[in-house]
Design a protein around this motif. Structure first.
Motif: not given
Length: 208
Positions: A34, A37-38, A42-46
């Motif tokens: 997380r 990603a931040e 981007v998103s954690p999913g990406l």
């Protein structure tokens, strides 16, 4: 399988760079998907789409840094570009985030860092063994020299504090480079390589 788009490649590079920075700052255990990603926007999913797990992301960072080290050895030493100020400027500009990551990886015991250390020892041993000194323990010489040089990377915060300037800034990198040449006998590196490195630093200093 769909082709990888330029946007995907850009996002992947941003994620990798953000991961290297957070791994260097906090260590792999404390860094989170997380948080990476931040930092990458981007998103954690990406992050998971591109790299899967945090361990796989670390492996990708290790592979990227190892590739960079190989490239710089090939261009700088094998390609005889150590006296080219443009090459030195490029290394000073591109290396800092990778060296920060490598320093932390060496302390944390990353498998990739071990591979990088071993490869640098091997390259150094090949160079030193060409000096004609058959009686010398080239493996030991290469191992000690590699450890001494990477020690500066591991201790970069302390080195920067003692110098009063950032080790990876233009002035800090120049001062450390000149100091290393002052402390290493030309015969140890080989007169040609030594002179190339010294000429490159002198040209770089003259351009500033």
């Amino acid at each position: 399988m769909r082709p990888i788009s330029e946007e995907d490649l850009t996002a992947r590079a941003r994620i990798r760079d953000a991961a290297m920075a957070l791994f260097a700052e906090r260590g792999v255990k404390a860094a989170t998907i997380r948080g990476i990603a931040e930092a990458a926007g981007v998103s954690p999913g990406l992050v998971q789409h591109h790299f899967g797990t945090k361990e796989e992301l670390r492996q990708a960072c290790d592979a990227y840094v190892l590739s960079y080290v190989r490239e710089q050895v090939a261009v700088g030493i094998t390609g005889h570009n150590l006296e080219d100020p443009a090459y030195i400027e490029n290394v000073h500009r591109s290396a800092p985030p990778l060296m920060h990551y490598l320093g932390r990886a060496l302390v944390d015991g990353s498998p990739g860092a071990a591979a990088m250390f071993d490869e640098l020892v091997n390259v150094t041993e090949q160079h030193l063994s060409s000096d004609g000194r058959s009686e010398a323990d080239h493996r030991a010489r290469a191992t000690v020299l590699t450890a001494m040089k990477l020690g500066i990377t591991v201790l970069h915060d302390h080195v920067s504090r003692a110098l009063g300037t950032d080790l990876y800034g233009p002035q800090g990198a120049l001062r450390v480079g000149k100091a290393q040449l002052d402390l290493i006998q030309p015969e140890f590196l080989g007169r040609e390589l030594f002179e190339q490195a010294r000429t490159g630093l002198e040209k770089l200093e003259g351009n500033r």
